[in-house]
Design a protein around this motif. Structure first.
Motif, PDB file in Angstrom:
ATOM      1  N   VAL A   1       0.836  -1.204   0.000  1.00  0.00           N
ATOM      2  CA  VAL A   1       0.000   0.000   0.000  1.00  0.00           C
ATOM      3  C   VAL A   1       0.869   1.251   0.000  1.00  0.00           C
ATOM      4  O   VAL A   1       0.618   2.199  -0.755  1.00  0.00           O
ATOM      5  CB  VAL A   1      -0.966  -0.011   1.207  1.00  0.00           C
ATOM      6  CG1 VAL A   1      -1.655   1.336   1.370  1.00  0.00           C
ATOM      7  CG2 VAL A   1      -1.994  -1.121   1.058  1.00  0.00           C
ATOM      8  N   ALA A   2       1.911   1.263   0.823  1.00  0.00           N
ATOM      9  CA  ALA A   2       2.806   2.423   0.881  1.00  0.00           C
ATOM     10  C   ALA A   2       3.468   2.662  -0.476  1.00  0.00           C
ATOM     11  O   ALA A   2       3.555   3.807  -0.938  1.00  0.00           O
ATOM     12  CB  ALA A   2       3.858   2.222   1.969  1.00  0.00           C
ATOM     13  N   ASN A   3       3.931   1.586  -1.121  1.00  0.00           N
ATOM     14  CA  ASN A   3       4.560   1.716  -2.440  1.00  0.00           C
ATOM     15  C   ASN A   3       3.586   2.275  -3.473  1.00  0.00           C
ATOM     16  O   ASN A   3       3.931   3.168  -4.254  1.00  0.00           O
ATOM     17  CB  ASN A   3       5.082   0.363  -2.940  1.00  0.00           C
ATOM     18  CG  ASN A   3       6.305  -0.109  -2.208  1.00  0.00           C
ATOM     19  OD1 ASN A   3       7.004   0.664  -1.571  1.00  0.00           O
ATOM     20  ND2 ASN A   3       6.563  -1.395  -2.288  1.00  0.00           N
ATOM     21  N   LEU A   4       2.369   1.761  -3.470  1.00  0.00           N
ATOM     22  CA  LEU A   4       1.377   2.207  -4.450  1.00  0.00           C
ATOM     23  C   LEU A   4       0.926   3.640  -4.181  1.00  0.00           C
ATOM     24  O   LEU A   4       0.653   4.391  -5.121  1.00  0.00           O
ATOM     25  CB  LEU A   4       0.183   1.256  -4.473  1.00  0.00           C
ATOM     26  CG  LEU A   4       0.478  -0.162  -4.990  1.00  0.00           C
ATOM     27  CD1 LEU A   4      -0.760  -1.040  -4.865  1.00  0.00           C
ATOM     28  CD2 LEU A   4       0.976  -0.137  -6.416  1.00  0.00           C
ATOM     29  N   GLU A   5       0.861   4.022  -2.908  1.00  0.00           N
ATOM     30  CA  GLU A   5       0.450   5.386  -2.576  1.00  0.00           C
ATOM     31  C   GLU A   5       1.483   6.425  -3.016  1.00  0.00           C
ATOM     32  O   GLU A   5       1.132   7.565  -3.283  1.00  0.00           O
ATOM     33  CB  GLU A   5       0.188   5.518  -1.076  1.00  0.00           C
ATOM     34  CG  GLU A   5      -1.129   4.902  -0.648  1.00  0.00           C
ATOM     35  CD  GLU A   5      -1.374   5.015   0.836  1.00  0.00           C
ATOM     36  OE1 GLU A   5      -0.417   5.231   1.612  1.00  0.00           O
ATOM     37  OE2 GLU A   5      -2.555   4.884   1.239  1.00  0.00           O
ATOM     38  N   GLN A   6       2.753   6.024  -3.089  1.00  0.00           N
ATOM     39  CA  GLN A   6       3.787   6.956  -3.522  1.00  0.00           C
ATOM     40  C   GLN A   6       3.590   7.357  -4.983  1.00  0.00           C
ATOM     41  O   GLN A   6       3.983   8.446  -5.388  1.00  0.00           O
ATOM     42  CB  GLN A   6       5.176   6.357  -3.331  1.00  0.00           C
ATOM     43  CG  GLN A   6       5.587   6.272  -1.877  1.00  0.00           C
ATOM     44  CD  GLN A   6       6.945   5.631  -1.709  1.00  0.00           C
ATOM     45  OE1 GLN A   6       7.600   5.249  -2.677  1.00  0.00           O
ATOM     46  NE2 GLN A   6       7.379   5.507  -0.474  1.00  0.00           N
ATOM     47  N   GLY A   7       3.024   6.464  -5.774  1.00  0.00           N
ATOM     48  CA  GLY A   7       2.702   6.789  -7.148  1.00  0.00           C
ATOM     49  C   GLY A   7       3.862   6.748  -8.126  1.00  0.00           C
ATOM     50  O   GLY A   7       3.710   7.161  -9.270  1.00  0.00           O
ATOM     51  N   ASN A   8       5.015   6.265  -7.706  1.00  0.00           N
ATOM     52  CA  ASN A   8       6.157   6.230  -8.616  1.00  0.00           C
ATOM     53  C   ASN A   8       6.499   4.819  -9.082  1.00  0.00           C
ATOM     54  O   ASN A   8       7.584   4.579  -9.587  1.00  0.00           O
ATOM     55  CB  ASN A   8       7.378   6.897  -7.970  1.00  0.00           C
ATOM     56  CG  ASN A   8       7.768   6.249  -6.653  1.00  0.00           C
ATOM     57  OD1 ASN A   8       7.138   5.295  -6.215  1.00  0.00           O
ATOM     58  ND2 ASN A   8       8.789   6.781  -6.017  1.00  0.00           N
ATOM     59  N   VAL A   9       5.564   3.900  -8.940  1.00  0.00           N
ATOM     60  CA  VAL A   9       5.763   2.519  -9.381  1.00  0.00           C
ATOM     61  C   VAL A   9       5.250   2.407 -10.812  1.00  0.00           C
ATOM     62  O   VAL A   9       4.140   2.860 -11.114  1.00  0.00           O
ATOM     63  CB  VAL A   9       4.989   1.540  -8.462  1.00  0.00           C
ATOM     64  CG1 VAL A   9       5.150   0.114  -8.919  1.00  0.00           C
ATOM     65  CG2 VAL A   9       5.438   1.698  -7.018  1.00  0.00           C
TER      66      VAL A   9
ATOM     67  N   GLU B   1       3.043  -1.675 -14.844  1.00  0.00           N
ATOM     68  CA  GLU B   1       3.119  -3.142 -14.830  1.00  0.00           C
ATOM     69  C   GLU B   1       3.443  -3.666 -13.423  1.00  0.00           C
ATOM     70  O   GLU B   1       2.834  -4.615 -12.941  1.00  0.00           O
ATOM     71  CB  GLU B   1       4.178  -3.611 -15.830  1.00  0.00           C
ATOM     72  CG  GLU B   1       4.155  -5.099 -16.102  1.00  0.00           C
ATOM     73  CD  GLU B   1       2.926  -5.554 -16.878  1.00  0.00           C
ATOM     74  OE1 GLU B   1       2.521  -6.707 -16.694  1.00  0.00           O
ATOM     75  OE2 GLU B   1       2.377  -4.760 -17.661  1.00  0.00           O
ATOM     76  N   GLN B   2       4.369  -3.023 -12.756  1.00  0.00           N
ATOM     77  CA  GLN B   2       4.745  -3.428 -11.398  1.00  0.00           C
ATOM     78  C   GLN B   2       3.608  -3.116 -10.418  1.00  0.00           C
ATOM     79  O   GLN B   2       3.358  -3.890  -9.495  1.00  0.00           O
ATOM     80  CB  GLN B   2       6.019  -2.725 -10.959  1.00  0.00           C
ATOM     81  CG  GLN B   2       6.424  -3.095  -9.548  1.00  0.00           C
ATOM     82  CD  GLN B   2       7.897  -3.298  -9.408  1.00  0.00           C
ATOM     83  OE1 GLN B   2       8.657  -2.987 -10.304  1.00  0.00           O
ATOM     84  NE2 GLN B   2       8.296  -3.837  -8.290  1.00  0.00           N
ATOM     85  N   ALA B   3       2.942  -1.993 -10.607  1.00  0.00           N
ATOM     86  CA  ALA B   3       1.825  -1.639  -9.742  1.00  0.00           C
ATOM     87  C   ALA B   3       0.718  -2.687  -9.833  1.00  0.00           C
ATOM     88  O   ALA B   3       0.131  -3.069  -8.816  1.00  0.00           O
ATOM     89  CB  ALA B   3       1.285  -0.262 -10.110  1.00  0.00           C
ATOM     90  N   LEU B   4       0.448  -3.168 -11.034  1.00  0.00           N
ATOM     91  CA  LEU B   4      -0.574  -4.201 -11.211  1.00  0.00           C
ATOM     92  C   LEU B   4      -0.164  -5.506 -10.524  1.00  0.00           C
ATOM     93  O   LEU B   4      -0.992  -6.171  -9.898  1.00  0.00           O
ATOM     94  CB  LEU B   4      -0.845  -4.448 -12.691  1.00  0.00           C
ATOM     95  CG  LEU B   4      -1.608  -3.332 -13.403  1.00  0.00           C
ATOM     96  CD1 LEU B   4      -1.640  -3.589 -14.905  1.00  0.00           C
ATOM     97  CD2 LEU B   4      -3.011  -3.194 -12.846  1.00  0.00           C
ATOM     98  N   LYS B   5       1.111  -5.868 -10.622  1.00  0.00           N
ATOM     99  CA  LYS B   5       1.602  -7.082  -9.950  1.00  0.00           C
ATOM    100  C   LYS B   5       1.498  -6.940  -8.433  1.00  0.00           C
ATOM    101  O   LYS B   5       1.110  -7.874  -7.738  1.00  0.00           O
ATOM    102  CB  LYS B   5       3.041  -7.379 -10.358  1.00  0.00           C
ATOM    103  CG  LYS B   5       3.167  -7.921 -11.750  1.00  0.00           C
ATOM    104  CD  LYS B   5       4.605  -8.226 -12.108  1.00  0.00           C
ATOM    105  CE  LYS B   5       4.703  -8.715 -13.547  1.00  0.00           C
ATOM    106  NZ  LYS B   5       6.071  -9.045 -13.932  1.00  0.00           N
ATOM    107  N   GLN B   6       1.850  -5.755  -7.926  1.00  0.00           N
ATOM    108  CA  GLN B   6       1.760  -5.530  -6.481  1.00  0.00           C
ATOM    109  C   GLN B   6       0.306  -5.537  -6.030  1.00  0.00           C
ATOM    110  O   GLN B   6      -0.019  -6.081  -4.970  1.00  0.00           O
ATOM    111  CB  GLN B   6       2.429  -4.213  -6.096  1.00  0.00           C
ATOM    112  CG  GLN B   6       3.934  -4.274  -6.165  1.00  0.00           C
ATOM    113  CD  GLN B   6       4.588  -3.008  -5.638  1.00  0.00           C
ATOM    114  OE1 GLN B   6       3.941  -2.092  -5.143  1.00  0.00           O
ATOM    115  NE2 GLN B   6       5.910  -2.958  -5.751  1.00  0.00           N
ATOM    116  N   PHE B   7      -0.570  -4.942  -6.829  1.00  0.00           N
ATOM    117  CA  PHE B   7      -1.992  -4.940  -6.502  1.00  0.00           C
ATOM    118  C   PHE B   7      -2.523  -6.375  -6.442  1.00  0.00           C
ATOM    119  O   PHE B   7      -3.250  -6.737  -5.509  1.00  0.00           O
ATOM    120  CB  PHE B   7      -2.776  -4.126  -7.536  1.00  0.00           C
ATOM    121  CG  PHE B   7      -4.252  -4.073  -7.258  1.00  0.00           C
ATOM    122  CD1 PHE B   7      -4.755  -3.240  -6.281  1.00  0.00           C
ATOM    123  CD2 PHE B   7      -5.129  -4.872  -7.974  1.00  0.00           C
ATOM    124  CE1 PHE B   7      -6.120  -3.196  -6.019  1.00  0.00           C
ATOM    125  CE2 PHE B   7      -6.484  -4.835  -7.724  1.00  0.00           C
ATOM    126  CZ  PHE B   7      -6.988  -3.996  -6.742  1.00  0.00           C
TER     127      PHE B   7
END
Length: 79
Positions: free
Chosen positions: A21-29, A32-38
């Motif tokens: 959640v912290a990584n995704l909230e930063q918005g700099n992912v 493709e990586q954001a989708l994998k993390q989600f």
């Protein structure tokens, strides 16, 4: 390689989910990586919900009396 969500403890899954959640909230992912993390986060949430449900069932079984009715006991009175 990350462990399967089912193989993590509830606490480990929660820590990893908070990191995602912290990584995704930063918005700099990257997208493709954001989708994998989600997707990983969704798996962690589902595994955690299952563990919580199992724990709840265990508590209910442990607190039932011989008639099958749950007995609620004041926590402070057990000290």
């Amino acid at each position: 390689m990350a462990k399967k969500p089912d193989n993590l403890s509830f606490e480990q899954a929660l820590v990893e989910l908070e990191q995602i959640v912290a990584n995704l909230e930063q918005g700099n992912v990257p997208l493709e990586q954001a989708l994998k993390q989600f997707e990983r986060g969704i798996h962690l949430v589902r595994a955690s919900q299952t563990k919580l449900s199992q724990a709840e069932q265990n508590v209910q079984m442990l607190t039932k009396d011989s008639d099958g009715d749950a007995q609620l006991v004041d926590f402070k009175s057990q000290e």
